[in-house]
Design an enzyme around this catalytic site. Sequence first.
Site: not given
Length: 392
Positions: A260, A291, A324, A326
């Site tokens: 990252c 995360g 995921d 997000r």
Amino acid sequence: MTPIDPAALDPSVWTATCLAQVERAVAELRRGGVVALLEGEQAALVLAAETVEQPALAALQTASTSGRKGELRLVLTAERAQALMKRGLALPANTPAEEYRLLSVSGALAAEAVRQLADPTVAALDAQALGVGAATDIAPAIAQGAIELMKAARLLPAAILVLVPRAGLDHWVDPAFRLEARDLAHWRRNAAANLRRVSSARVPLEGAEDAEIIAFRPHDGGKEHLAIIIGKLDTGRPVLTRLHSECFTGDLLGSLRCDCGEQLRGAISAIANSAPDGTGSGVLLYLAQEGRGIGLVNKLRAYRLQDAGADTLDANLQLGFGADERLYQPAAEMLRQLGIGAVRLLTNNPEKVTGLAQCGINVTERVPHVFPSNDHNERYLSTKAMRFGHMF
């Protein structure tokens, strides 16, 4: 990826009052308190499994429904239930459509056992001794709403529930901490899609001296997202854009477990140098979705599971999260407010291309964004490629 429901993004659906109620409930759950979810004639007291302590659990065990005392329910995500079954908890198999599992638990169940059911990083679980079974008596909207609240609170997605008569709610929960469960169905996406620009400043960066940072705050009062504008944008053409989810360990501490930090600094440099004369332009969106959306504490839990042998994806599933978590609505809304409708997306992740496109942003090109591995993140990057479909 689940298609976006346009109705879920209608800002008229969510009033300031609704958002304030959710935020109060989230804060109460994080401190170990009880909130109530309502659906039709049904009312349930909700307590976060992660924060449960014995006094609060004992108090819930005195609540009654239909004359029965101490009948508790535990709601888990389907992913966490599947992980428990692999550890010996006997449950009926999940159906593909199930997003959660509702379990009956003994009124004598200790708080530590509840935490064991919710958290795979705590002491070893004796599944056979828990006396846990399947249940179906709580409205789906309440069960799913409890999961949504835990995710909003950045807690493990598991909750203790107990049904109580609606007429007796005053004894248990103040009206400020009561929510209509059906209102929670799309609340995260609505909150994420409604951002307001709150501040900006010129901030020269290493490798990109001509830079401005603009802060956008969600309407629910949550953590701000940042847009880093590099150079002079030409919004008449597709803008070179990077979506970067915050990573405290990688971005700030230089962790070698991920890539990252390299991706963040590499993107700033790539945008600034996208023109031959060094006057490149573009935008880096720094999104408050640590995360992959599970939060820093849960990311550290995932690291522990990885140290025990799980890969990145399996660690998330064992914790009860999706691969995921997000959302792409914040990024799309920030781009719209910046006057950007088309982008050249700096990414290796095809899900980002799909996610932005579903939110109405035209992705004209995927620009590769690759960095060398090291001894600590080689397996992490391999998992990204093999199981998440990243294109290196």
